[in-house]
Write a protein that holds these residues in place. Structure first.
Motif, short mmCIF file in Angstrom:
data_model
loop_
_atom_site.label_atom_id
_atom_site.label_comp_id
_atom_site.label_asym_id
_atom_site.label_seq_id
_atom_site.Cartn_x
_atom_site.Cartn_y
_atom_site.Cartn_z
N SER A 143 0.82 -1.21 0.00
CA SER A 143 0.00 0.00 0.00
C SER A 143 0.85 1.26 0.00
CB SER A 143 -0.93 0.00 1.21
OG SER A 143 -1.88 -1.05 1.11
N TYR B 152 -3.70 4.69 -9.31
CA TYR B 152 -4.81 4.87 -8.37
C TYR B 152 -6.02 4.05 -8.79
CZ TYR B 152 -8.39 6.92 -5.43
OH TYR B 152 -9.42 7.07 -4.54
N PHE C 230 -5.23 0.49 -7.66
CA PHE C 230 -5.30 0.48 -6.20
C PHE C 230 -6.75 0.43 -5.73
CE2 PHE C 230 -5.75 3.06 -2.31
CZ PHE C 230 -4.93 2.36 -1.43
N SER C 231 -7.62 1.19 -6.38
CA SER C 231 -9.03 1.25 -5.98
C SER C 231 -9.79 0.00 -6.35
CB SER C 231 -9.70 2.47 -6.62
OG SER C 231 -9.20 3.67 -6.06
N GLU D 295 -7.79 -0.36 2.94
CA GLU D 295 -7.20 0.97 2.79
C GLU D 295 -8.30 2.02 2.60
OE1 GLU D 295 -4.17 1.74 3.28
OE2 GLU D 295 -3.20 -0.22 3.23
N GLN E 257 -9.27 4.17 -1.16
CA GLN E 257 -9.89 3.61 -2.35
C GLN E 257 -11.15 4.40 -2.71
OE1 GLN E 257 -9.86 -0.54 -0.76
NE2 GLN E 257 -8.79 -1.04 -2.67
N TYR E 258 -11.35 4.59 -3.97
CA TYR E 258 -12.39 5.51 -4.45
C TYR E 258 -13.76 5.26 -3.84
CZ TYR E 258 -15.78 7.76 -7.48
OH TYR E 258 -16.84 8.49 -7.93
#
Length: 652
Positions: free
Chosen positions: A231, A260, A263-264, A270, A273-274
């Motif tokens: 992360s 990103y 990641f989302s 986390e 995340q969107y």
């Protein structure tokens, strides 16, 4: 910055997970119209500290930052993790000195030394450059050359042997180990303008892009949702954004959007995340330092895309963070946010979290030009960050609370967590993790490098304090000396020197606490900036005084605290210190602070009066003594001057 997981985290050497039906983007990740950043940073080292800022940096070089490699030689000197000791499938564990209860989560120990080394290198290099210390600069040059010598022909800079690199389905430090190293290299390049350093940086970044091709790979895929190094790796967006500014190549900023996006998409615990950000019912839960550094990655994705959906996510993120910050600005990070609202006594903050949130706010003032982010940076730096430094020894607190009634290992009055060691002062904190000490060394250089920026019209004082600027404008050198003892007084003299007549605007951020401004110069005010627009020729001076007043505030818990200018005020609690672990280097030790009295005060609706003190700010008031049930006259001072203290007061 390191997390003790109770869940299983497995380092895998399996082939990189790929998905043949990778969806390039959801609507929120569609590239609409990339945004130009409102302000541009000056080149690192264009701004040099002066006054107390330079003194603090020199003290850190003479103290824990200049000697960290000798204080923990097993982590920095003996483990050549970027070179001959790169990780292979044969490496199953490392002893990094941290106290633990065992468990498979300890696989993250494998990459820890890269974080320690990289963040220390970044801190050391930047302090050496900005303090202009010739001895440390010579050493920094050798350290950079050593790191560059580990780069493979294909551009790889990192901590894994060929059998492992880019082949993970779980916890790893692939991207994170690069982030912490490349930050220091970027500083060195901007200082030296050595093209071989820039070439090395570009090769390393291109190596990442070719091994994790955009929308054809999943760099953040993990079979387990609890990861740390993985992360952290999202912050390689710092590097790609910087390369975009240096080269003008849009591909680097586009890659930030891809990172990103991926990641989302993944199943990770986390906050950034969107879908979690836009869900109002979800508070912040995760590891604090991840949360606050990821604010920059969300902003990077928004500016790379111009997508209004990402702007919504960014705004909601900022709103959630505001509920997680104490009166000093300290963000919950002890180690998890855990869905809590900030509490001056019961929620601690990690020094790493302070630094990362401060740097995220700095990035946002540069992107948006909005002065409130400058106020947030100053608030954090002068209070939470300075207030977690030991003003008697060269050490810092790993964890700290605003109301700090003891620093003996555990949090205030907590006797349950017997293995907690983070609430003490140390130059290294090896029994927890050597992350906060090097990060504390990054705080002042990063503050200094963001003190001045520019736009199409001229130069801008975004953060205030003693410094000197030397930069180019319209093909000539412009020098500005900002003379002040801010934040301990509020008078400024700006001396502007040009080689020949030149037109540009000088903008100076007016702090949000300034009730009045005095100056003999003509200016206009726009968007919170004082704007001086004229032809500059030779040597000219502008003198400004910002006038503060004592302001009473209430925190989220209804407790009262006071501010004076940028200072949060505190009642200093008398204490004695005891040296715990002593290091082989003379003058270095871990310290615990024990109060000599344990009085807790309550607010009784009394006013604060500024005392006539020549050398320092102090304020007199009366409070209710909960021990004696009497009213006492007490003195409050800026919290940065304190070790043990009470900042917030329940109302009687």
């Amino acid at each position: 910055m390191k997390i003790n997981y109770n869940l299983l985290v497995i380092l895998s050497t399996a082939a990189l997970f790929t998905c043949t039906s990778y969806k390039k983007e959801l609507p929120e990740f569609t590239k609409v119209s990339p945004l130009n950043e409102t302000l541009q940073p000056l080149s690192f080292s264009d701004i040099k500290p002066a006054g107390w800022l330079k003194e603090q940096m020199q003290n850190d070089l003479n103290g824990f930052i200049g000697h960290l490699d000798s204080l923990v030689p097993d982590l920095i000197l003996q483990d050549d993790i970027y070179g001959k000791n790169r990780l292979t499938t044969k490496v199953k564990n490392k002893d990094v000195g941290a106290i633990s209860d065992g468990g498979d989560w300890e696989v993250q120990f494998l990459w820890w030394n890269s974080e320690t080394q990289g963040n220390w290198l970044d801190a050391y290099i930047r302090n050496a450059i900005l303090a202009d210390d010739k001895n440390h600069l010579a050493r920094a040059k050798n350290l950079i050359e050593k790191m560059m010598s580990t780069q493979d022909e294909d551009g790889y800079l990192g901590i894994y042997d060929k059998e492992l690199r880019y082949k993970f389905t779980n916890e790893n430090g692939e991207l994170w180990s690069k982030v912490v190293l490349l930050r220091g290299m970027l500083a060195w390049y901007e200082y030296t303008k050595d093209e071989s350093v820039l070439k090395s940086l570009i090769k390393a970044s291109e190596n990442v892009m070719s091994n994790y091709p955009a929308y054809q790979s999943h760099p953040f895929y993990s079979t387990q949702p609890n990861v740390s190094g993985l992360s952290h790796g999202l912050m390689i967006t710092d590097i790609f954004e910087h390369l975009h500014r240096l080269t003008g190549e849009e591909k680097y900023r586009d890659y930030c959007l891809f990172l990103y996006n991926d990641f989302s998409m993944q199943t990770l615990n986390e906050d950034a995340q969107y879908k979690k950000l836009i869900t109002d019912t979800l508070g912040l839960e995760g590891h604090g330092v991840h949360t606050y550094e990821h604010l920059r990655a969300v902003a990077a994705a928004y500016y790379a895309s111009g997508n209004p959906k990402l702007k919504t996510a960014l705004d909601k993120f900022l709103s959630k963070i505001s509920k997680s910050t104490t009166p000093s600005g300290g963000p919950i990070g002890d180690e998890w946010v855990g869905g809590r609202h900030a509490n001056a006594t019961n929620t601690g903050y990690e020094y790493c979290s302070i630094v990362e949130l401060m740097n995220s706010y700095s990035a946002l003032i540069q992107k948006t030009g909005e002065i409130n982010f400058g106020d947030k940076v100053e608030h954090l730096f002068f209070n939470a960050a300075q207030g977690a430094r030991d003003n008697q020894h060269s050490c810092i607190a790993y964890l700290k609370t605003d109301n700090s009634f003891q620093m003996t290992g555990g949090q205030n009055f907590d006797t349950l967590e017997t293995k907690q060691t983070r609430y003490k002062y140390s130059p290294a904190h090896q029994d927890a993790a050597v992350c906060c000490a090097p990060n504390a060394g990054r705080a002042t250089p990063y503050y200094v490098q963001n003190m001045w920026m520019k736009d199409k019209d001229g130069l801008i004082a975004t953060l205030l304090g003693p410094c000197e600027v030397s930069t180019q404008w319209s093909k000539q050198t412009v020098k500005i000396i900002e003379s002040t003892n801010y934040p301990d007084n509020f008078n400024f003299q700006f001396t502007i020197t040009t080689e020949s007549p030149i037109m540009f605007t000088l903008k100076i951020r007016k702090p949000d606490w300034a009730t009045e401004v005095t100056t003999t110069e003509k200016y206009k005010e726009e968007n919170g900036f004082m704007i001086f627009e004229r032809e500059w020729n030779g040597v000219q001076k502008i003198e400004i005084s910002f006038i503060p007043k004592v302001v009473k505030h209430s925190d989220q818990n209804g407790e009262v605290y006071f501010k004076y200018g940028p200072h949060v005020l505190a009642y200093p609690i008398q204490s004695t210190f005891t040296a715990l672990k002593k290091f082989s280097l003379e003058k270095f030790a871990d310290y615990r602070y024990t109060p000599t009295q344990t009085t807790v005060y309550q607010f009784v609706n009394s006013e604060l009066k500024v005392r006539d003190a020549v050398d320092s700010l102090s304020f007199e008031t009366t409070m209710h003594n909960t021990s004696t049930q009497r009213t006492d006259k007490i003195i409050l001072v800026p919290m940065k001057q304190t070790i043990l203290r009470q900042v917030s007061f329940q109302q009687k």
